[in-house]
Design a protein around this motif. Structure first.
Motif, PDB file in Angstrom:
ATOM      1  N   ALA A  19      14.368   2.056   3.419  1.00  0.00           N
ATOM      2  CA  ALA A  19      15.204   2.805   2.624  1.00  0.00           C
ATOM      3  C   ALA A  19      14.611   3.270   1.351  1.00  0.00           C
ATOM      4  O   ALA A  19      14.754   4.065   0.554  1.00  0.00           O
ATOM      5  N   GLU A  20      14.076   1.937   0.724  1.00  0.00           N
ATOM      6  CA  GLU A  20      13.358   2.012  -0.651  1.00  0.00           C
ATOM      7  C   GLU A  20      12.320   3.473  -0.727  1.00  0.00           C
ATOM      8  O   GLU A  20      12.411   4.200  -1.683  1.00  0.00           O
ATOM      9  N   ALA A  21      11.528   3.263   0.247  1.00  0.00           N
ATOM     10  CA  ALA A  21      10.631   4.314   0.360  1.00  0.00           C
ATOM     11  C   ALA A  21      10.879   5.635   0.235  1.00  0.00           C
ATOM     12  O   ALA A  21      10.623   6.615  -0.107  1.00  0.00           O
ATOM     13  N   ARG A  22      11.924   5.953   1.405  1.00  0.00           N
ATOM     14  CA  ARG A  22      12.594   7.361   1.327  1.00  0.00           C
ATOM     15  C   ARG A  22      13.288   7.559  -0.015  1.00  0.00           C
ATOM     16  O   ARG A  22      13.182   8.764  -0.513  1.00  0.00           O
ATOM     17  N   LYS A  23      13.920   6.635  -0.668  1.00  0.00           N
ATOM     18  CA  LYS A  23      14.612   6.950  -2.074  1.00  0.00           C
ATOM     19  C   LYS A  23      13.543   7.302  -2.852  1.00  0.00           C
ATOM     20  O   LYS A  23      13.676   8.149  -3.972  1.00  0.00           O
ATOM     21  N   ARG A  24      12.121   6.686  -2.855  1.00  0.00           N
ATOM     22  CA  ARG A  24      11.179   7.294  -3.681  1.00  0.00           C
ATOM     23  C   ARG A  24      10.163   8.686  -3.248  1.00  0.00           C
ATOM     24  O   ARG A  24       9.264   8.763  -3.985  1.00  0.00           O
ATOM     25  N   GLY A  25      10.755   8.972  -2.195  1.00  0.00           N
ATOM     26  CA  GLY A  25      10.087  10.175  -1.651  1.00  0.00           C
ATOM     27  C   GLY A  25       8.862   9.943  -0.682  1.00  0.00           C
ATOM     28  O   GLY A  25       8.000  10.824  -0.734  1.00  0.00           O
ATOM     29  N   ILE A  26       8.806   8.924  -0.149  1.00  0.00           N
ATOM     30  CA  ILE A  26       7.829   8.548   0.788  1.00  0.00           C
ATOM     31  C   ILE A  26       8.194   8.510   2.010  1.00  0.00           C
ATOM     32  O   ILE A  26       9.300   7.762   2.355  1.00  0.00           O
TER      33      ILE A  26
ATOM     34  N   ASN B  54       0.889  -1.319   0.054  1.00  0.00           N
ATOM     35  CA  ASN B  54      -0.004   0.152   0.067  1.00  0.00           C
ATOM     36  C   ASN B  54       0.813   1.363  -0.040  1.00  0.00           C
ATOM     37  O   ASN B  54       0.563   2.270  -0.717  1.00  0.00           O
ATOM     38  N   VAL B  55       1.846   1.190   0.943  1.00  0.00           N
ATOM     39  CA  VAL B  55       2.840   2.409   0.898  1.00  0.00           C
ATOM     40  C   VAL B  55       3.625   2.671  -0.537  1.00  0.00           C
ATOM     41  O   VAL B  55       3.665   3.979  -0.971  1.00  0.00           O
ATOM     42  N   LEU B  56       4.192   1.677  -1.187  1.00  0.00           N
ATOM     43  CA  LEU B  56       4.705   1.675  -2.247  1.00  0.00           C
ATOM     44  C   LEU B  56       4.115   1.812  -3.528  1.00  0.00           C
ATOM     45  O   LEU B  56       4.339   1.884  -4.614  1.00  0.00           O
ATOM     46  N   ASN B  57       2.576   1.514  -3.199  1.00  0.00           N
ATOM     47  CA  ASN B  57       1.739   1.636  -4.328  1.00  0.00           C
ATOM     48  C   ASN B  57       2.175   0.581  -5.539  1.00  0.00           C
ATOM     49  O   ASN B  57       2.114   0.888  -6.575  1.00  0.00           O
ATOM     50  N   LEU B  58       2.319  -0.586  -4.958  1.00  0.00           N
ATOM     51  CA  LEU B  58       2.578  -1.679  -6.082  1.00  0.00           C
ATOM     52  C   LEU B  58       1.687  -2.988  -5.628  1.00  0.00           C
ATOM     53  O   LEU B  58       1.009  -2.978  -4.916  1.00  0.00           O
ATOM     54  N   HIS B  59       1.535  -3.456  -7.071  1.00  0.00           N
ATOM     55  CA  HIS B  59       0.545  -4.986  -7.012  1.00  0.00           C
ATOM     56  C   HIS B  59       1.476  -5.819  -6.560  1.00  0.00           C
ATOM     57  O   HIS B  59       2.835  -5.582  -6.345  1.00  0.00           O
ATOM     58  N   GLU B  60       0.970  -7.070  -6.276  1.00  0.00           N
ATOM     59  CA  GLU B  60       1.716  -8.021  -5.668  1.00  0.00           C
ATOM     60  C   GLU B  60       2.938  -8.668  -6.469  1.00  0.00           C
ATOM     61  O   GLU B  60       3.924  -8.796  -5.942  1.00  0.00           O
ATOM     62  N   THR B  61       2.763  -8.652  -7.752  1.00  0.00           N
ATOM     63  CA  THR B  61       4.155  -9.253  -8.506  1.00  0.00           C
ATOM     64  C   THR B  61       4.979  -8.166  -8.624  1.00  0.00           C
ATOM     65  O   THR B  61       6.318  -8.487  -8.573  1.00  0.00           O
ATOM     66  N   GLU B  62       4.629  -6.832  -8.755  1.00  0.00           N
ATOM     67  CA  GLU B  62       5.536  -5.869  -8.633  1.00  0.00           C
ATOM     68  C   GLU B  62       6.393  -5.780  -7.333  1.00  0.00           C
ATOM     69  O   GLU B  62       7.611  -5.458  -7.271  1.00  0.00           O
ATOM     70  N   PHE B  63       5.639  -5.970  -6.342  1.00  0.00           N
ATOM     71  CA  PHE B  63       6.118  -6.091  -4.822  1.00  0.00           C
ATOM     72  C   PHE B  63       7.368  -7.259  -4.703  1.00  0.00           C
ATOM     73  O   PHE B  63       8.279  -7.068  -3.972  1.00  0.00           O
ATOM     74  N   ARG B  64       6.895  -8.218  -5.119  1.00  0.00           N
ATOM     75  CA  ARG B  64       7.889  -9.424  -5.079  1.00  0.00           C
ATOM     76  C   ARG B  64       9.042  -9.230  -5.829  1.00  0.00           C
ATOM     77  O   ARG B  64       9.999  -9.674  -5.410  1.00  0.00           O
ATOM     78  N   SER B  65       8.993  -8.702  -7.083  1.00  0.00           N
ATOM     79  CA  SER B  65      10.127  -8.170  -7.980  1.00  0.00           C
ATOM     80  C   SER B  65      10.801  -7.449  -7.036  1.00  0.00           C
ATOM     81  O   SER B  65      12.266  -7.512  -7.305  1.00  0.00           O
TER      82      SER B  65
ATOM     83  N   THR C 170       6.939  12.810   1.017  1.00  0.00           N
ATOM     84  CA  THR C 170       8.079  13.827   1.458  1.00  0.00           C
ATOM     85  C   THR C 170       8.253  14.978   0.442  1.00  0.00           C
ATOM     86  O   THR C 170       8.179  14.766  -0.664  1.00  0.00           O
ATOM     87  N   LYS C 171       8.723  16.091   0.976  1.00  0.00           N
ATOM     88  CA  LYS C 171       9.337  17.180   0.119  1.00  0.00           C
ATOM     89  C   LYS C 171      10.420  16.862  -0.215  1.00  0.00           C
ATOM     90  O   LYS C 171      11.643  16.365   0.430  1.00  0.00           O
ATOM     91  N   LEU C 172      10.865  16.606  -1.569  1.00  0.00           N
ATOM     92  CA  LEU C 172      11.952  16.380  -2.228  1.00  0.00           C
ATOM     93  C   LEU C 172      12.683  17.828  -2.634  1.00  0.00           C
ATOM     94  O   LEU C 172      12.090  18.966  -2.844  1.00  0.00           O
ATOM     95  N   ASP C 173      13.813  17.967  -2.621  1.00  0.00           N
ATOM     96  CA  ASP C 173      14.687  18.905  -3.393  1.00  0.00           C
ATOM     97  C   ASP C 173      14.328  18.977  -4.690  1.00  0.00           C
ATOM     98  O   ASP C 173      14.920  18.050  -5.424  1.00  0.00           O
ATOM     99  N   ILE C 174      13.735  19.874  -4.918  1.00  0.00           N
ATOM    100  CA  ILE C 174      13.617  20.093  -6.332  1.00  0.00           C
ATOM    101  C   ILE C 174      14.590  20.905  -7.226  1.00  0.00           C
ATOM    102  O   ILE C 174      14.544  22.174  -6.502  1.00  0.00           O
ATOM    103  N   ARG C 175      15.378  20.820  -8.035  1.00  0.00           N
ATOM    104  CA  ARG C 175      16.415  21.761  -8.512  1.00  0.00           C
ATOM    105  C   ARG C 175      15.757  22.264  -9.635  1.00  0.00           C
ATOM    106  O   ARG C 175      15.626  21.377 -10.813  1.00  0.00           O
ATOM    107  N   VAL C 176      15.776  23.296  -9.879  1.00  0.00           N
ATOM    108  CA  VAL C 176      14.984  23.984 -11.022  1.00  0.00           C
ATOM    109  C   VAL C 176      16.049  24.591 -11.811  1.00  0.00           C
ATOM    110  O   VAL C 176      16.902  25.208 -11.385  1.00  0.00           O
TER     111      VAL C 176
END
Length: 152
Positions: free
Chosen positions: A106-113, A69-80, A121-127
Motif C-alpha cells: 500500500a505504501e509503494a502504491r501511495k508513492r506511485g511504485i 530497493n523498491v522504495l529506494n530507502l537506506h536501512e535507517t529510513e526503512f526502519r523508521s 506507475t502512471k499517476l494522475d497528473i492534474r494540470v
C-alpha cells in the motif's frame, strides 16, 4: 502444497505489460510450448515465468532488502518507515511478517511504485490551466467609395 496454474495473459496483467511482449520474453527464455495468451504454465514453471517478466516472487516480497530497493530507502529510513506503519521486527531481521507485506504494498502504491515490479506507475497528473480571456471579434469597416456606374 497446492500451486495454481497461470496463463500467459494472467502473468502479463500481473506484470503490467502487453501480452505480445510477454510471449516474446517467454519464447526468448526457451518456453517453446507457449503458443498464445491462453497457454498455461505448469505450476513448477510459474515462478520462473514471473522472474522472466520482472515480477517479484513470494520469497522476494518477504525480504527486507527487496523493499529497501523498491522504495529506494537506506536501512535507517526503512526502519523508521516500518515503525510509522506499525510493523515491529528485530534490527537483524531479514524477513518481514505477513502483515508487513500488505502495508508495504500500500505504501509503494501511495508513492506511485508498482510493488510487484518496482517500476513507477502512471499517476494522475492534474494540470492547472490558466483561464484565457474571452475572445472578442473585432469588425473593421471599410471606407465607402462612391463610384459611378455606367450602364450600356
Amino acid at each position: 502444497m497446492y500451486r495454481k496454474r497461470q496463463t500467459v495473459k494472467q502473468l502479463a496483467n500481473e506484470a503490467n505489460i502487453d501480452i505480445d511482449e510477454a510471449l516474446i520474453a517467454f519464447w526468448d527464455a526457451g518456453f517453446d510450448n507457449i503458443i498464445g495468451p491462453m497457454s498455461v504454465f505448469r505450476p513448477t514453471d510459474v515462478k520462473h515465468a514471473r522472474r522472466i517478466l520482472g515480477v517479484a516472487t513470494r520469497r522476494q516480497l518477504k525480504s527486507v532488502a527487496y523493499w529497501m530497493n523498491v522504495l529506494n530507502l537506506h536501512e535507517t529510513e526503512f526502519r523508521s518507515l516500518l515503525r510509522k506503519l506499525s510493523i515491529t521486527i528485530s534490527e537483524k531481521a531479514k524477513r518481514l511478517p505477513p502483515e508487513a507485506i500488505s502495508r508495504l504494498k500500500a505504501e509503494a502504491r501511495k508513492r506511485g511504485i508498482d510493488p510487484l515490479t518496482g517500476s513507477m506507475t502512471k499517476l494522475d497528473i492534474r494540470v492547472k490551466v490558466r483561464e484565457l480571456p474571452s475572445f472578442k471579434w473585432k469588425t473593421k469597416t471599410l471606407p465607402i467609395v462612391k463610384t459611378k456606374l455606367f450602364f450600356v
